[in-house]
Scaffold this active site. Structure first.
Site, short mmCIF file in Angstrom:
data_model
loop_
_atom_site.label_atom_id
_atom_site.label_comp_id
_atom_site.label_asym_id
_atom_site.label_seq_id
_atom_site.Cartn_x
_atom_site.Cartn_y
_atom_site.Cartn_z
N SER A 88 -16.31 -13.00 -0.35
CA SER A 88 -14.78 -12.96 -1.37
C SER A 88 -13.68 -13.97 -0.65
O SER A 88 -12.62 -13.91 -1.53
CB SER A 88 -14.51 -11.53 -1.35
N HIS A 138 -19.45 -15.27 -6.29
CA HIS A 138 -18.97 -13.88 -6.09
C HIS A 138 -18.73 -12.67 -7.22
O HIS A 138 -18.10 -13.02 -8.09
CB HIS A 138 -17.25 -14.26 -5.79
N GLU A 143 -17.14 -15.12 -10.05
CA GLU A 143 -16.38 -16.39 -9.76
C GLU A 143 -17.70 -17.06 -9.01
O GLU A 143 -18.42 -16.83 -8.39
CB GLU A 143 -15.23 -16.19 -8.65
N ASN A 172 -9.08 -12.65 -5.55
CA ASN A 172 -8.57 -12.20 -4.24
C ASN A 172 -7.35 -13.14 -3.51
O ASN A 172 -6.62 -12.18 -3.04
CB ASN A 172 -9.58 -12.17 -3.06
#
Length: 293
Positions: free
Chosen positions: A121, A142, A154, A192
């Site tokens: 992440s 991800h 992602e 994130n």
């Protein structure tokens, strides 16, 4: 030209790995699930069984679909057992050293054309790719948590990732019925990079006494229309994972605004990691979660 992905290997049978195995099997792909701890592998398979059964009870899938998906998932005791895979996804703990060790041991066991991916992440895809024998066939994939529910994935290219690898990964995500977005290889990528500093700021708000756990979470749920409060979300993600991502941002971007809150560090040092340890910003040991501060 990309590779048609039919068999997927997954390393790590925790929350993310079992979720990825679940959606791959539901999409008709064969899955080999590996974990270095036998107990966690059995636990991951049990979680998949429970989630599939829940989907049947809700009417989302029928019994034949449940049985078919479960039959497509097999345990892989060693990395050598992943040799038939077209794609292997690493979903181990969010620690760069651990991931690099996995790739060094894994790659000699795979076919030369097998794609390798990481579910990290936050960690540099380019650096992780350098620990493999196939950086051109390496990519970040991800998934969001919980994997069976969240629609976004992602895709992150390292500096060496070739176009066919990206196109194969994109087609794989589409086969799962999910939507992919492409991120450049910067610390924490897109989701994130935005989400974790917000959570970290919520923890600072608690640390500085601006509000209590309940008032902070209620404020963001009702004032910003978030489905869950940031402290509740931190517990769901895992406070150790939150801290790891903030450390990657802080070290990778050298900006003081990403400094992990000391209270987050304290909770992790105490082993209060959220839902998975039954205590974090909430105590989950009773019938209902109770704030710990």
């Amino acid at each position: 030209m990309g590779i048609d992905i039919k068999t997927v290997g997954i390393i790590g049978a925790g929350q993310m790995g079992s979720g990825i195995a679940h959606v791959c099997a539901m999409a008709g792909l064969d899955v080999l699930l590996n974990d270095r701890e036998t107990e966690r592998l059995h636990s991951g398979l049990a979680t998949i069984d429970g989630n599939l059964a829940r989907q049947v009870s809700k009417g989302t899938i029928d019994e034949a679909q449940r049985r078919g998906a479960r039959d497509r998932i097999a345990a892989a005791a060693t990395f050598a057992d992943l040799a038939p895979c077209d794609l292997v996804i690493e979903a181990a703990t969010e620690d760069e050293g651990t991931k690099r060790q996995i790739f060094s041991a894994l790659c000699p066991q795979l076919r030369p054309d097998t794609l390798v991916a990481t579910n990290t992440s936050s960690i540099s895809i380019t650096r992780l790719a350098a620990s493999t024998d196939r950086p051109e066939r390496f990519i970040g994939i991800h998934f969001m948590n919980p994997v069976p529910v969240m629609q976004l994935v992602e895709l992150i290219r390292g500096i060496a990732t070739e176009d066919p690898t990206y196109e194969s990964a994109k087609a794989f995500i589409a086969k799962l019925g999910k939507i992919s977005t492409m991120s450049e290889d910067f610390p924490a990528f897109i989701v994130n990079r935005i989400l974790l500093p917000m959570i970290n700021e919520a923890i600072y708000t608690l640390y500085e006494g601006v509000g209590s756990v309940e008032s902070i979470d209620t404020a963001m749920k009702l004032g910003a229309n978030h489905p869950m409060g940031p402290l509740q979300l931190a517990d769901f993600i895992g406070l150790d994972t939150c801290l790891s991502v903030m450390q990657v941002l802080y070290e990778g971007l050298a900006d003081s605004k990403y400094r992990p809150c000391p209270l987050l560090v304290k909770y992790v040092e105490a082993g209060w990691l959220g839902r998975k340890t039954k205590r974090g910003f909430y105590d989950y040991r009773g019938e209902h979660p109770v704030p710990t501060r």
